[in-house]
Enzyme design. Structure first.
Site: not given
Ligand code: ZN
Ligand code: CA
Length: 369
Positions: A78, A139
């Site tokens: 991400d 994350e």
């Protein structure tokens, strides 16, 4: 051995696939296919359901061709926002966005390095032990992929995370634990002009609490900050409620416990003096990363750097990463510098040389174990 053009092409392709946190599926699909083509057994775990993402973490495994302990490499899929319609631009050997978005090298430089290293390993028939890869989700929104990773699917006890902005050669062995401190002070409203004595100002209670608090730099390992204070509607109302959001960090879990307890105590004391209620939550965002300088994992990383003429050095980070969570779950992990710069800004960039060095480092670790 690393194919510089191929890693660059792949990286430029990856950053143009949007994968803001909780929307990693489209990018993940492409990565899963690449891993399968490389002979990995690929599994997507259920973390997405808990993290609110449209996909889970990728857990991929490749059998060894020689007898060695399994090792794990990890990067996150991400990106932060704004991460849509990214148009990479190369200037003097450095890759930038066009200035309207982030680049997304955080952490697709890590993904590209791991994939390129494995491709090179296969092409050159390099002997290797069992390799596991975790490409995590979410994350950037609280390490939610790593927190919900299906650890029972992972055999490796040693992990290398490629998610630090330092120069290649940097080995992050320490990173702080962090607590959030969320406080609601409940005062009593009254007309500020007509009957102020009937009110208790939540703002004054909060001020009194904060005024007695140790904040900002606490010691060389510990920091604390009141980040937000919200409340009040008008000057003619004694403010009935105020919300305070603060954080504390420390490289030592014990020191963090102490600082958070201190901040909570200040709010409780002030509330007691004013005769009001406070509601306090102190969720721990993540525990500290604290790997010993002499741990075998640090030796592996150092040797692997030296083998490719990169000077290794250990360092502490100011923030948490998936590395903290892996360690909390019994996997010894360090975070490696891969040269991404100005992450989380529109000026984010990475040099082609560092991109290539990231892949060389992964390959070198595979050969060192
Ligand atoms: Zn990152
Ligand atoms: Ca980041």
């Amino acid at each position: 051995m690393i194919n510089k053009e191929r890693i660059l092409d792949n990286f430029l392709g990856y950053v143009q696939m949007e994968s803001e946190s909780r929307n990693e599926e489209n990018f993940s699909k492409v990565i899963r296919k690449e891993l399968q083509d490389l002979g990995f057994e690929v599994y997507v775990d259920e973390a997405g359901k808990k993290a609110g993402s449209n996909t889970g973490n990728i857990i991929a495994k490749l059998k060894g061709t020689k007898d060695a302990e399994p090792i794990l490499f990890s990067s996150h899929m991400d990106t932060v926002v704004p991460g849509k319609k990214i148009k990479p631009v190369i200037k003097d050997g450095v890759i930038y966005s066009d200035g309207t978005t982030i680049l997304g090298g955080d952490d697709k430089a890590g993904v590209a390095a791991i994939i390129e290293a494995v491709k090179t390993m296969k092409e050159n028939n390099i002997a290797h032990g069992p390799i596991e890869i975790v490409f995590s989700i979410c994350e950037e929104v609280g390490l939610l992929g790593a927190k919900n990773l299906e650890y029972d699917k992972i055999e490796a006890k040693t992990a290398f995370v490629l998610d630090s902005g330092g120069e290649p050669g940097q080995i992050i062995i320490k990173a702080p634990a962090q607590d959030k401190i969320e406080v609601t002070v409940i005062g009593k409203s009254a007309h500020a002009g007509v009957a102020p004595e009937e009110g208790i100002s939540a703002i004054q209670v909060a001020a009194s609490a904060i005024n007695r608090m140790k904040l900002l730099r606490i010691d060389e390992e510990t920091t604390a900050n009141i980040g937000m204070i919200e409340g009040g509607k008008a000057t003619n109302i004694v403010c009935p409620e105020v919300k305070i959001t603060a954080e504390a960090r420390s490289l030592s879990n014990e020191k963090l416990d102490r600082q958070t307890a201190h901040m909570v105590a200040c709010f409780k004391e002030a509330a007691k003096e004013f005769g009001v209620e406070v509601e306090i939550n102190t969720p721990r965002s993540y525990g500290a990363l604290n790997v010993d300088e002499n741990d075998p994992i640090v030796n592996i990383a150092k040797k692997a750097c030296e083998a490719i003429d990169v000077t290794p050095f250990t360092a502490a980070s100011g923030g948490g990463s998936d590395t903290n969570i892996l360690n909390e779950n019994g996997i010894k992990a360090v975070n490696l510098g891969i040269g991404m710069k100005k992450c989380h800004t529109l000026e984010e960039h990475i040099s082609i040389q560092d991109l290539e060095n990231g892949a060389r480092l992964v390959l070198s670790i595979i050969q060192t174990v």
